[in-house]
Design a protein around this motif. Sequence first.
Motif, short mmCIF file in Angstrom:
data_model
loop_
_atom_site.label_atom_id
_atom_site.label_comp_id
_atom_site.label_asym_id
_atom_site.label_seq_id
_atom_site.Cartn_x
_atom_site.Cartn_y
_atom_site.Cartn_z
N LEU A 131 -35.62 18.79 66.26
CA LEU A 131 -36.41 18.29 65.17
C LEU A 131 -38.37 18.79 65.22
CD1 LEU A 131 -35.64 14.54 64.24
CD2 LEU A 131 -35.09 16.85 62.95
N LEU A 132 -38.67 18.49 66.65
CA LEU A 132 -40.24 19.02 67.07
C LEU A 132 -40.50 20.19 67.25
CD1 LEU A 132 -42.63 18.20 68.07
CD2 LEU A 132 -41.72 18.89 70.18
N LEU A 133 -38.99 20.98 67.05
CA LEU A 133 -38.97 22.63 66.58
C LEU A 133 -39.37 23.00 65.06
CD1 LEU A 133 -36.66 24.13 68.93
CD2 LEU A 133 -39.36 24.02 68.92
N ALA A 134 -38.70 22.09 64.71
CA ALA A 134 -38.47 22.37 63.29
C ALA A 134 -39.21 21.99 62.64
CB ALA A 134 -37.16 21.27 62.41
N PHE A 135 -40.72 21.20 62.65
CA PHE A 135 -41.46 20.79 62.24
C PHE A 135 -42.42 21.40 62.66
CE2 PHE A 135 -40.46 15.52 62.09
CZ PHE A 135 -40.94 15.99 60.56
N ALA A 136 -42.58 21.89 63.54
CA ALA A 136 -43.39 23.23 64.26
C ALA A 136 -43.02 24.65 63.40
CB ALA A 136 -43.18 23.68 65.26
N ALA A 137 -41.70 24.55 62.29
CA ALA A 137 -40.71 26.26 62.09
C ALA A 137 -41.90 25.42 60.60
CB ALA A 137 -40.38 26.46 62.44
N GLY A 138 -41.88 24.17 60.16
CA GLY A 138 -41.50 23.99 58.93
C GLY A 138 -43.22 24.32 58.77
N LEU A 139 -43.92 23.52 59.68
CA LEU A 139 -45.37 23.78 59.10
C LEU A 139 -46.18 25.13 58.93
CD1 LEU A 139 -46.77 20.66 60.89
CD2 LEU A 139 -46.47 21.07 58.55
N GLY A 140 -45.29 25.93 60.07
CA GLY A 140 -45.73 27.49 60.59
C GLY A 140 -45.70 28.21 59.16
N LEU A 141 -44.43 27.99 57.98
CA LEU A 141 -43.93 28.74 56.86
C LEU A 141 -45.53 28.08 55.85
CD1 LEU A 141 -40.35 28.99 57.38
CD2 LEU A 141 -41.57 30.56 57.32
N SER A 142 -45.35 26.59 55.97
CA SER A 142 -46.06 26.44 54.93
C SER A 142 -47.57 26.92 55.18
CB SER A 142 -45.84 25.16 54.79
OG SER A 142 -46.78 24.58 55.85
N ARG A 143 -47.79 27.07 56.10
CA ARG A 143 -49.42 27.63 56.27
C ARG A 143 -49.65 29.42 56.13
NH1 ARG A 143 -52.62 24.49 54.59
NH2 ARG A 143 -54.22 25.61 55.72
N MET A 144 -48.04 30.35 56.18
CA MET A 144 -48.17 31.57 56.36
C MET A 144 -48.87 31.42 54.84
SD MET A 144 -44.43 32.74 57.74
CE MET A 144 -45.11 34.42 57.84
N PRO A 145 -49.57 32.97 55.03
CA PRO A 145 -49.33 33.86 53.23
C PRO A 145 -48.05 34.36 52.74
CG PRO A 145 -50.42 35.16 54.80
CD PRO A 145 -49.76 33.72 55.97
N GLN A 146 -48.69 34.42 51.46
CA GLN A 146 -47.24 34.50 50.43
C GLN A 146 -47.42 36.36 50.88
OE1 GLN A 146 -45.04 32.31 49.19
NE2 GLN A 146 -43.94 34.46 48.84
N SER A 147 -45.72 36.85 51.48
CA SER A 147 -45.29 38.03 51.87
C SER A 147 -44.03 38.36 51.87
CB SER A 147 -46.24 38.49 53.03
OG SER A 147 -45.49 37.74 54.13
N ASP A 148 -43.47 39.05 51.70
CA ASP A 148 -41.76 39.47 51.34
C ASP A 148 -41.56 39.50 53.07
OD1 ASP A 148 -42.18 40.82 49.19
OD2 ASP A 148 -42.25 42.76 50.71
N ASN A 149 -41.68 39.22 53.41
CA ASN A 149 -41.47 38.84 55.43
C ASN A 149 -40.97 37.14 55.14
OD1 ASN A 149 -41.05 41.06 56.63
ND2 ASN A 149 -43.63 40.46 57.27
N LYS A 150 -41.89 36.35 54.33
CA LYS A 150 -42.25 35.39 54.38
C LYS A 150 -40.32 35.13 53.37
CE LYS A 150 -44.22 31.00 52.82
NZ LYS A 150 -45.64 30.27 52.27
#
Length: 399
Positions: A146-165
Amino acid sequence: MLIWIGALTVGIILGLLQTGWIDDAMNFVTTVYVRLFQLLAVPTIVLAVTTTLASLGKGSGAGRIFRHTISYTLLTTTVSAAVGLLLFVSIDPGTLPLTSHLSPLTSNHSPLTSNHSPLTYTDHLLSVVPNNIVKPFLDGNVLSLLLLAFAAGLGLSRMPQSDNKTTVLRFLAGLQELLFLLIRGLIWTLPVGIVAFAAQLSSQLSAGTVADSLGRYVAVVLGGNLLQFFVVLPIFLLLRGINPLRTLSAMMPAVLMALFTKSSAATLPVTMESAEQRQGVSPKVARFVLPICTTINMNGCAAFILVTSLFVMQQGGTPLTWDTMLLWLAISVLSAIGNAGVPMGCYFLTLSLMSGIGAPVAVMGIILPVYTVIDMVETAVNVWSDSCVATMVDHDIKK
């Protein structure tokens, strides 16, 4: 529900026969089901948390509304779990009289249930923080995941929009859809598992004590949810200067639909329509807050996770000190926020948490026949809480 009650009856009869080969077969089936629960529940929970947080995105206006939403969600969910804890301590469901001839499934113990000295808060926190990204998956450590999921989810939410995201989000969404399909298939076969769980338990338990203990457990879960519905949430509204009776009257179509469909997601269109047209919540707030709350604002689920976890751990001999109970209160709140939006999501999540610490998860088989009623009340509480949060956020933003 009738099929589940029939399966429970058949299982009880098979267990009362006290036949060796039947007991062995039932133990085998329960082991298979718990393994399948573990296989599907853990990744589903992780994906649900990751994709939910990743979908939040950025934006100043949305950020202000989101901060209010998160604040009220954490407050109401924590209070709901705390009410459940106080009722659990007051009513004390008690310990089921398990025999000494338990199957390997119900006799697994983690350090939390052994006779070693109790772990400190620091030890618990350190055990949750992973030092290897693979190890939590191999160990089935739900809290670390769950800790990893929170980190990954918040990281993705802060990433700029791109094809990779976009590619990563599509992959996660596709994997989540596949897991939901597998879970629906597992639920379809669940009556077989109920027969096995009931047979295993009825061969080991005293029926009178089980009925008494189960009745008190149900009283704790439902009592906590009803107090949250009729007392706690109205107090939150009153403190913000909002009339709870008027709010409940406006949101009654959504609450009733949630009660009978047992699905916050299926009720969401009715919840949004009632909030906008009947309660007068701004569409900007309703259409942002309610979809988020449908995923993360799980008041009823938090109470169920906490009370059921304590009840199951109690059967395994885990000393329920205040340190342990407060730790699991925090765990239940975080877990409820990340609960997967699938049928029996709270049940799956709780079973996964319990199997991760070696608690006697077979005890949860006896909860299944009454879970339908619990699920109905939980969902109604969740939707009512979503409505209250949206109303309070709208009140704050307008003010």
